[in-house]
Design a protein around this motif. Structure first.
Motif, mmCIF file in Angstrom:
data_model
loop_
_atom_site.group_PDB
_atom_site.id
_atom_site.type_symbol
_atom_site.label_atom_id
_atom_site.label_comp_id
_atom_site.label_asym_id
_atom_site.label_seq_id
_atom_site.Cartn_x
_atom_site.Cartn_y
_atom_site.Cartn_z
ATOM 1 N N CYS A 174 0.833 -1.212 0.000
ATOM 2 C CA CYS A 174 0.000 0.000 0.000
ATOM 3 C C CYS A 174 0.863 1.257 0.000
ATOM 4 N N GLY A 175 1.885 1.257 -0.845
ATOM 5 C CA GLY A 175 2.668 2.452 -1.059
ATOM 6 C C GLY A 175 3.810 2.622 -0.084
ATOM 7 N N THR A 176 4.219 3.866 0.101
ATOM 8 C CA THR A 176 5.317 4.206 0.995
ATOM 9 C C THR A 176 4.879 5.344 1.915
ATOM 10 N N ALA A 177 5.675 5.577 2.943
ATOM 11 C CA ALA A 177 5.425 6.673 3.875
ATOM 12 C C ALA A 177 6.749 7.261 4.296
ATOM 13 N N GLU A 178 6.777 8.564 4.496
ATOM 14 C CA GLU A 178 7.973 9.251 4.965
ATOM 15 C C GLU A 178 7.953 9.338 6.481
ATOM 16 N N GLY A 179 8.849 8.603 7.095
ATOM 17 C CA GLY A 179 9.014 8.661 8.536
ATOM 18 C C GLY A 179 7.928 7.937 9.309
ATOM 19 N N ALA A 184 12.238 8.099 12.697
ATOM 20 C CA ALA A 184 11.478 9.277 12.284
ATOM 21 C C ALA A 184 11.754 9.687 10.850
ATOM 22 N N ASP A 185 12.944 9.349 10.315
ATOM 23 C CA ASP A 185 13.352 9.874 9.018
ATOM 24 C C ASP A 185 13.350 8.839 7.899
ATOM 25 N N ALA A 186 13.151 7.585 8.197
ATOM 26 C CA ALA A 186 13.224 6.542 7.171
ATOM 27 C C ALA A 186 12.044 6.628 6.208
ATOM 28 N N THR A 187 12.262 6.139 5.002
ATOM 29 C CA THR A 187 11.166 5.923 4.059
ATOM 30 C C THR A 187 10.693 4.488 4.206
ATOM 31 N N TYR A 188 9.450 4.327 4.633
ATOM 32 C CA TYR A 188 8.898 3.012 4.916
ATOM 33 C C TYR A 188 8.152 2.461 3.704
ATOM 34 N N GLU A 189 8.421 1.208 3.384
ATOM 35 C CA GLU A 189 7.578 0.481 2.452
ATOM 36 C C GLU A 189 6.412 -0.089 3.249
ATOM 37 N N LEU A 190 5.181 0.179 2.817
ATOM 38 C CA LEU A 190 4.005 -0.139 3.619
ATOM 39 C C LEU A 190 3.321 -1.414 3.148
ATOM 40 N N GLY A 191 2.741 -2.106 4.112
ATOM 41 C CA GLY A 191 1.958 -3.289 3.810
ATOM 42 C C GLY A 191 0.793 -3.404 4.793
ATOM 43 N N PHE A 192 -0.381 -3.647 4.261
ATOM 44 C CA PHE A 192 -1.578 -3.803 5.086
ATOM 45 C C PHE A 192 -1.657 -5.257 5.545
#
Length: 213
Positions: free
Chosen positions: A48-53, A202-210
């Motif tokens: 489900c995309g990415t998130a910043e921090g 706080a600063d990582a770019t997360y790969e997201l998964g539901f």
């Protein structure tokens, strides 16, 4: 081997991010030798995309909760880090401390290592798990009540990071008090070589998964 102790993780008690993690309940998992995508796939997490921090991860999780409240699904975030013996994946979930299912963690640890710690929020239950090559080696809520296939293997490290234990793993009444959660984070670093800091999360770019209920 790093000489980190509970003192090095004293930052968690003044960290707004860590306060948020403990309020919601979290699991932080470190997996050696697997990419973020491989870990999320093993968790059967829908991309489900990415998130910043961590703030972005929390926003994604809260957006999900608005639509599907009161179940055990959540949005996990994963990113790559360097640690002992190569590349690791760090997975953070505001998951009420559910953690990875044991069969999933066992599978991810085959040929490698998985280390996880969690808090369920509210009146906290704080858990620690160490998996090695497909086997749950040590797990505990209280370090004096350990389980797993080798429950006593970590006693020297538990003592080194500051937990009040005797040589045989019993509570040491004469030892000074220590922040047990900070000690568990230090233990995780001893086993992985990954230093977890507020800025790292706080600063990582997360790969997201539901992760479904």
């Amino acid at each position: 081997m790093t000489s980190v102790t509970a003192h090095d993780y004293a930052w968690i008690r003044t960290s707004p991010l860590f306060a948020l993690m403990t309020e919601y309940g979290y699991t932080l998992t470190l997996v050696r030798g697997r990419t973020p995508r491989e870990v999320l796939d093993a968790m059967e997490a829908e991309p489900c995309g990415t998130a910043e921090g961590a703030a972005g991860l929390n926003e994604a999780n809260q957006a999900h909760e608005v639509d599907d409240c009161w179940d055990e699904s959540y949005v996990a975030g994963a990113f790559g880090v360097r640690g002992r013996d190569g590349d690791w994946t760090l997975v953070l979930g505001f998951d009420s401390g559910l953690g990875l299912a044991e069969p999933c963690a066992e599978g991810l640890s085959r040929g490698g290592r998985v280390v996880a710690h969690s808090t369920n929020g509210g009146k906290p239950i704080d858990l620690f798990h160490w998996f090695e090559d497909g086997e749950l080696r040590t797990t505990f809520e209280s370090p004096t009540w350990r389980g797993g296939s080798t429950p006593d293997d970590l006693i020297p490290l538990l003592r080194d990071v500051g937990l009040p234990l005797t040589l045989d793993g019993e509570h040491d009444d004469g030892a000074p008090d220590v922040d047990r959660k900070a000690a568990v984070l230090a233990l995780a670093e001893r086993l992985t070589g990954v230093r977890v800091t507020e800025s790292l999360l706080a600063d990582a770019t997360y790969e997201l998964g539901f992760v479904s209920d």
